[in-house]
Design a protein around this motif. Structure first.
Motif, PDB file in Angstrom:
ATOM      1  N   GLN A  95       0.812  -1.213   0.000  1.00  0.00           N
ATOM      2  CA  GLN A  95       0.000   0.000   0.000  1.00  0.00           C
ATOM      3  C   GLN A  95       0.847   1.265   0.000  1.00  0.00           C
ATOM      4  N   TYR A  96       2.062   1.158   0.453  1.00  0.00           N
ATOM      5  CA  TYR A  96       2.946   2.309   0.507  1.00  0.00           C
ATOM      6  C   TYR A  96       3.872   2.379  -0.710  1.00  0.00           C
ATOM      7  N   LEU A  97       3.487   1.661  -1.773  1.00  0.00           N
ATOM      8  CA  LEU A  97       4.296   1.626  -2.986  1.00  0.00           C
ATOM      9  C   LEU A  97       3.474   2.020  -4.209  1.00  0.00           C
ATOM     10  N   GLU A  98       4.136   2.633  -5.171  1.00  0.00           N
ATOM     11  CA  GLU A  98       3.591   2.868  -6.495  1.00  0.00           C
ATOM     12  C   GLU A  98       4.213   1.867  -7.455  1.00  0.00           C
ATOM     13  N   THR A  99       3.514   1.593  -8.561  1.00  0.00           N
ATOM     14  CA  THR A  99       4.003   0.643  -9.558  1.00  0.00           C
ATOM     15  C   THR A  99       4.300   1.368 -10.865  1.00  0.00           C
ATOM     16  N   LYS A 100       5.505   1.166 -11.371  1.00  0.00           N
ATOM     17  CA  LYS A 100       5.935   1.768 -12.638  1.00  0.00           C
ATOM     18  C   LYS A 100       6.364   0.651 -13.585  1.00  0.00           C
ATOM     19  N   THR A 101       5.921   0.734 -14.827  1.00  0.00           N
ATOM     20  CA  THR A 101       6.341  -0.225 -15.844  1.00  0.00           C
ATOM     21  C   THR A 101       7.231   0.477 -16.870  1.00  0.00           C
ATOM     22  N   VAL A 102       8.425  -0.054 -17.067  1.00  0.00           N
ATOM     23  CA  VAL A 102       9.399   0.527 -17.988  1.00  0.00           C
ATOM     24  C   VAL A 102       9.633  -0.455 -19.133  1.00  0.00           C
ATOM     25  N   GLY A 103       9.429   0.028 -20.367  1.00  0.00           N
ATOM     26  CA  GLY A 103       9.671  -0.800 -21.541  1.00  0.00           C
ATOM     27  C   GLY A 103      11.028  -0.505 -22.157  1.00  0.00           C
ATOM     28  N   PHE A 104      11.772  -1.545 -22.491  1.00  0.00           N
ATOM     29  CA  PHE A 104      13.081  -1.403 -23.124  1.00  0.00           C
ATOM     30  C   PHE A 104      13.032  -2.035 -24.517  1.00  0.00           C
ATOM     31  N   ARG A 105      13.424  -1.276 -25.513  1.00  0.00           N
ATOM     32  CA  ARG A 105      13.613  -1.848 -26.836  1.00  0.00           C
ATOM     33  C   ARG A 105      15.034  -2.404 -26.895  1.00  0.00           C
ATOM     34  N   LEU A 106      15.155  -3.688 -27.178  1.00  0.00           N
ATOM     35  CA  LEU A 106      16.440  -4.352 -27.168  1.00  0.00           C
ATOM     36  C   LEU A 106      16.993  -4.461 -28.594  1.00  0.00           C
ATOM     37  N   PRO A 107      18.289  -4.481 -28.732  1.00  0.00           N
ATOM     38  CA  PRO A 107      18.886  -4.637 -30.072  1.00  0.00           C
ATOM     39  C   PRO A 107      18.447  -5.947 -30.706  1.00  0.00           C
TER      40      PRO A 107
END
Length: 513
Positions: A498-510
């Motif tokens: 409950q004390y956390l936010e969620t972030k999604t990070v996308g990486f384009r890979l070679p």
């Protein structure tokens, strides 16, 4: 110091004197122990004797805004949110500091909360001190802060997505008077371990345990300035700034449902996240195969700490075949429950927290009689208390019986040593009556059959429930309510998240050749 829970001579006036000698009267704001900017203070009275214990700094708007600014700056500009090793070290230092003053803290709780000394050996002090900080501190290393998702690329690109858990930001921790240390530590532990900064606002009836914690943080730990701020105030307007200031990201509140609704509305304009652990009217269901002696022991639970527990099973549902006998047995037991000085080791029922709360409890009892409930025992003020408790806020252990589960006494949280007993004819009716409530916080089921008890427990709409005396409490166990009993959970992995936010990070890979 003397062991206040072990000596029959340790009466509340002496305990109050000892507590006042060791109390911290200042707030903690931006790393400094400080009086209110205006110099104002408010009184702290013993609920057992009515005597003045001492005073505490009374924050005004200037003080609260300074604390919020300090928490915001500490989150945005210090390394607290990202330095896991620092967070773990600081929590371990705070744990050691609290343990070093454990007996002073015990004396303080008995004096300002009025809780019976025996309760400090469990949920008032010893249980939360053992695990409320240690458990979330352990999660700093063990929690899955990141996870990787494969796939998801466009037009044949290779792609990777990383889901990251990050702290929410500035947390307003608003705490009640009934179990202040337990609630404070179970809010601060996960909030701080997750990387948040905190403005802690204790109940004005019980400020000293929080100001003590502030002093220990300032003097005995490496917490950066502003990470924890302790602001004491009797003003609802000043406290309300925590709900309206856009620099506060999350409200973590334990208290009444009415105040919880107010905070949720006030925080809506700035889209604050809210954790609300609110009221309850929990049911103790005694099935027809339950042992009467077990039912009797469970019934007395509502007397502990004068019924000032949100999870107290204040409705006792008894199978009709044993109802009359059980009403008589419970009434007899309530008449023998030790009521009196909370400093004495044998006391089970101490005072309620204030004269206003005693008036509310007595008014609820009077209304129950007018509504047609049968007053079996109690319903008033004890007449046999010793002279030094004459101005304390005591209520007799009280039992009502009624066939009507819709009466106010069976629907509204009383927060006093008041039990209402209701009959039922079969398991279906027991579940129906148990769920006939705006609340859904806790409960209990008693049966000779564990399978039958489990079946009933699964059908009752409540956030926590015990079967045959099973205990659901623990820093690793989520606690919170359905319906009007709140939003979210305290403790456990669920409480930590409950004390956390969620972030999604996308990486384009070679691309691979």
């Amino acid at each position: 110091m003397s062991d206040v829970v072990g000596e029959s001579v340790a009466l509340s006036p002496e305990v109050g004197r000892m507590a006042a000698e060791r109390a911290e009267f200042r707030m903690l704001i931006d790393g400094e122990l400080t009086k209110a900017a205006s110099g104002a203070a408010f009184d702290n009275h013993s609920p057992a004797t009515g005597l003045l214990l001492g005073t505490t700094a009374a924050a005004g708007e200037e003080d609260m805004l300074r604390a919020i600014a300090a928490a915001r700056r500490a989150f945005d500009e210090s390394g607290w949110a990202t330095d896991k090793a620092l967070r773990r070290r600081c929590l371990e230092q705070l744990q050691a500091a609290l343990e070093s003053e454990k007996e002073d803290l015990r004396t303080e709780l008995i004096a300002e909360v009025g809780c019976p000394a025996m309760t400090t050996r469990n949920a008032q002090l010893d249980w939360p001190l053992a695990e409320a900080l240690r458990y979330p501190a352990g999660l700093i290393d063990d929690f899955a802060w990141e996870r990787v998702l494969e796939g998801g690329g466009l037009f044949g690109d290779r792609n990777q997505r990383t889901v990251v858990q990050e702290p929410v930001g500035v947390v307003a921790a608003i705490c009640p008077s009934n179990f202040p240390v337990e609630v404070i530590l179970n809010k601060l532990g996960p909030a701080l371990a997750a990387g948040n900064t905190v403005v802690l606002k204790p109940d004005p009836n019980t400020p000293w345990n929080a100001t003590r914690l502030g002093r220990l943080i300032a003097e005995r730990t490496d917490f950066p300035p502003g990470v924890v701020n302790v602001v004491t105030t009797p003003s609802n307007e000043v406290a309300g700034l925590l709900a309206t200031d856009p620099r506060v990201d999350l409200i973590s509140f334990t208290g009444s449902t009415a105040v919880g609704r107010t905070l949720m509305r006030a925080g809506a304009d700035t889209m604050k996240r809210t954790f609300l652990e609110l009221g309850g009217k929990s049911a103790l269901v005694v099935l027809d195969d339950a042992k009467p002696e077990a039912a009797l022991r469970s019934a007395i639970g509502v007397c502990v700490h004068a019924g000032q527990a949100c999870a107290a099973t204040s409705r006792m549902l008894v199978h009709r075949s044993m109802f009359d006998d059980m009403v008589g047995a419970v009434a007899g037991a309530f008449g023998m429950v030790p009521v009196g000085d909370p400093a004495l080791p044998g006391t089970l029922v101490g005072p309620v927290i204030s004269a206003a709360q005693r008036a509310r409890v007595l008014d609820a009892c009077d209304r129950a009689v007018r509504d047609g409930a049968r007053l079996v025992t109690g319903g008033g003020v004890p007449t046999d208390l010793p002279e030094h408790l004459a101005d304390g806020h005591f209520v007799q252990p009280t039992v009502f019986a009624t066939e009507n589960p819709d009466l106010a006494i069976a629907q509204e949280e009383i927060f006093g040593p008041v039990l209402v007993m209701l009959p039922f004819s079969d398991d279906e009716e027991a579940v129906r009556i148990a769920n006939n409530s705006a609340f859904g916080l806790a409960g209990a089921v008693l049966s000779a059959s564990a399978e039958r008890g489990w079946s009933i427990a699964r059908r009752i709409r409540t956030g926590a429930i015990g079967v045959n005396g099973g205990m659901f409490y623990g820093a690793d166990a989520p606690f919170g309510g359905y319906k009007n009993s709140g939003v979210g959970r305290q403790c456990g992995i669920e409480g930590f998240q409950q004390y956390l936010e969620t972030k999604t990070v996308g990486f384009r890979l070679p691309r691979q050749n």
